[in-house]
Design a protein around this motif. Structure first.
Motif, PDB file in Angstrom:
ATOM      1  N   PHE A 102       0.856  -1.176   0.000  1.00  0.00           N
ATOM      2  CA  PHE A 102       0.000   0.000   0.000  1.00  0.00           C
ATOM      3  C   PHE A 102       0.903   1.240   0.000  1.00  0.00           C
ATOM      4  CE2 PHE A 102      -3.151   3.027   1.162  1.00  0.00           C
ATOM      5  CZ  PHE A 102      -4.399   2.442   0.932  1.00  0.00           C
ATOM      6  N   GLY A 107       2.876   4.153   1.058  1.00  0.00           N
ATOM      7  CA  GLY A 107       3.209   4.593   2.409  1.00  0.00           C
ATOM      8  C   GLY A 107       3.783   3.481   3.251  1.00  0.00           C
ATOM      9  N   CYS A 108       3.704   2.230   2.783  1.00  0.00           N
ATOM     10  CA  CYS A 108       4.235   1.091   3.538  1.00  0.00           C
ATOM     11  C   CYS A 108       5.580   0.612   2.990  1.00  0.00           C
ATOM     12  CB  CYS A 108       3.238  -0.074   3.514  1.00  0.00           C
ATOM     13  SG  CYS A 108       1.686   0.246   4.378  1.00  0.00           S
ATOM     14  N   CYS A 134       0.829  -3.207   8.139  1.00  0.00           N
ATOM     15  CA  CYS A 134       0.814  -1.869   7.561  1.00  0.00           C
ATOM     16  C   CYS A 134      -0.286  -1.763   6.517  1.00  0.00           C
ATOM     17  CB  CYS A 134       2.186  -1.564   6.949  1.00  0.00           C
ATOM     18  SG  CYS A 134       2.284   0.091   6.238  1.00  0.00           S
ATOM     19  N   PHE A 135      -0.455  -2.820   5.718  1.00  0.00           N
ATOM     20  CA  PHE A 135      -1.512  -2.817   4.698  1.00  0.00           C
ATOM     21  C   PHE A 135      -2.886  -2.684   5.351  1.00  0.00           C
ATOM     22  CE2 PHE A 135      -4.516  -4.581   1.722  1.00  0.00           C
ATOM     23  CZ  PHE A 135      -4.061  -4.182   0.484  1.00  0.00           C
ATOM     24  N   SER A 189      -3.621  -1.453   8.292  1.00  0.00           N
ATOM     25  CA  SER A 189      -3.762  -0.136   8.917  1.00  0.00           C
ATOM     26  C   SER A 189      -4.082   0.939   7.880  1.00  0.00           C
ATOM     27  CB  SER A 189      -2.469   0.212   9.657  1.00  0.00           C
ATOM     28  OG  SER A 189      -2.543   1.517  10.191  1.00  0.00           O
ATOM     29  N   LYS A 190      -3.397   0.895   6.726  1.00  0.00           N
ATOM     30  CA  LYS A 190      -3.655   1.875   5.683  1.00  0.00           C
ATOM     31  C   LYS A 190      -5.076   1.726   5.114  1.00  0.00           C
ATOM     32  CE  LYS A 190       0.338   4.055   5.446  1.00  0.00           C
ATOM     33  NZ  LYS A 190       0.455   5.519   5.627  1.00  0.00           N
ATOM     34  N   LYS A 198      -7.528   3.378   7.568  1.00  0.00           N
ATOM     35  CA  LYS A 198      -7.448   4.834   7.488  1.00  0.00           C
ATOM     36  C   LYS A 198      -8.116   5.350   6.208  1.00  0.00           C
ATOM     37  CE  LYS A 198      -3.203   5.317  10.209  1.00  0.00           C
ATOM     38  NZ  LYS A 198      -1.777   5.752  10.179  1.00  0.00           N
ATOM     39  N   HIS A 199      -7.946   4.622   5.134  1.00  0.00           N
ATOM     40  CA  HIS A 199      -8.576   5.032   3.866  1.00  0.00           C
ATOM     41  C   HIS A 199     -10.106   4.986   3.984  1.00  0.00           C
ATOM     42  CE1 HIS A 199      -9.314   5.296  -0.478  1.00  0.00           C
ATOM     43  NE2 HIS A 199     -10.171   4.293  -0.321  1.00  0.00           N
TER      44      HIS A 199
END
Length: 239
Positions: free
Chosen positions: A133, A135-136, A150-151, A153-154, A157-158
Motif C-alpha cells: 500500500f 506509504g508502507c 501496515c496494509f 492499517s492503511k 485509514k482510507h
C-alpha cells in the motif's frame, strides 16, 4: 173348478238369468257412455301453400357452390442440352511423405518450450510478497507480518477518511455491515469489486470507497506478479 198352472208358463223360472243379462247390458251401455269422446273438426293444413313457389325460391349467392377453376396445363419439359467439357483439368499429384533410405535425416536441435504465464489468484494471507500500500514501503525490510499489518492499517485509514453515511439510509434507519471483496491485479490496480450487505445504498457507498483506493505495488509469488484477492468489512452504524 180350480185353475192349473202350466210349468212352462212360469215366468219366474229364468228370472235370475234375465237379471244378469240385463245388468251386463246396462253396464256395457254405461261404460260406452263414459268412454265416448267428441272431436272438433279442424283443418290444420294450409291449402294455400304452393309447392311450386317453394321450388322457385332463389338460393342466396353465399350458398351457391363455387366451382374451382381448372388447373393450369403442365409446363413443357425443358430440353437439356449436353455440352462437351472442353476445359482440361489438371490432375493433382499427391507425393508420398515416406522417407527412403537414400534421403538424409537432418538432426533437430533441442526445442525450447516457452512457459505460458497463467493468471492465478493467491490469497492475501498466504502470498509470499504482500502487495504494498502506498506509504508502507518503509516496512518492506521488517518481514511479511509487518507488511500485512501496515496494509491493514492503511486500509482502515482510507475507509475512515472517505466514509460517508448515505442520507437515504439514515432516513430509513438502515444500518449493518457490508462485506467487500476485490482483487489487486498484477499491475497494482483494483478490480473485481463485489459487495454483500443489508441494503443497496450501503453497498453502493462501500463500492465508492473501494473505488478511491490508490494504485499499489502488486503482490508476488515466487518472484512473479499475481492477482491477490482481498476482503474487508465496512460497518454502517447509526448513532
Amino acid at each position: 173348478m180350480e185353475l192349473k198352472k202350466n210349468p212352462k208358463a212360469d215366468l219366474r223360472k229364468n228370472s235370475g238369468t234375465y237379471f244378469v243379462i240385463g245388468l251386463a247390458v246396462v253396464m256395457f251401455l254405461v261404460w260406452r257412455g263414459l268412454e265416448w269422446k267428441t272431436y272438433e273438426k279442424t283443418n290444420d293444413y294450409d291449402v294455400s301453400m304452393n309447392v311450386e313457389d317453394m321450388l322457385d325460391e332463389e338460393v342466396p349467392m353465399t350458398e351457391q357452390i363455387k366451382t374451382p377453376p381448372p388447373p393450369p396445363p403442365p409446363a413443357a419439359p425443358e430440353i437439356i442440352e449436353i455440352v462437351e467439357d472442353e476445359v482440361e483439368v489438371e490432375e493433382t499429384v499427391i507425393e508420398s511423405t515416406e522417407t527412403s533410405q537414400e534421403e538424409e535425416v537432418i538432426e533437430v536441435e533441442d526445442v525450447e518450450v516457452e512457459e505460458i504465464e497463467e493468471d492465478i489468484d493467491v490469497p492475501f494471507a498466504v502470498i509470499e510478497d504482500v502487495p504494498i500500500f502506498p506509504g508502507c514501503e518503509g516496512e518492506k525490510g521488517k518481514g511479511a507480518k509487518a507488511m500485512r499489518d501496515c496494509f491493514q492499517s492503511k486500509m482502515q485509514k482510507h475507509i475512515a477518511k472517505n466514509f460517508r453515511y448515505p442520507e437515504i439510509a439514515q432516513e430509513m434507519g438502515v444500518q449493518g455491515r457490508v462485506n467487500v471483496m476485490f482483487v489487486i491485479q498484477k499491475d497494482g490496480s483494483i478490480g473485481g469489486v463485489r459487495m454483500r450487505g443489508p441494503d443497496k445504498n450501503l453497498e453502493k457507498e462501500a463500492a465508492r470507497i473501494i473505488g478511491k483506493l490508490p494504485k499499489m505495488t502488486p503482490g508476488k509469488q515466487r518472484g512473479r506478479a499475481v492477482r491477490v484477492p482481498f476482503s474487508i468489512p465496512i460497518t454502517f452504524r447509526l448513532q
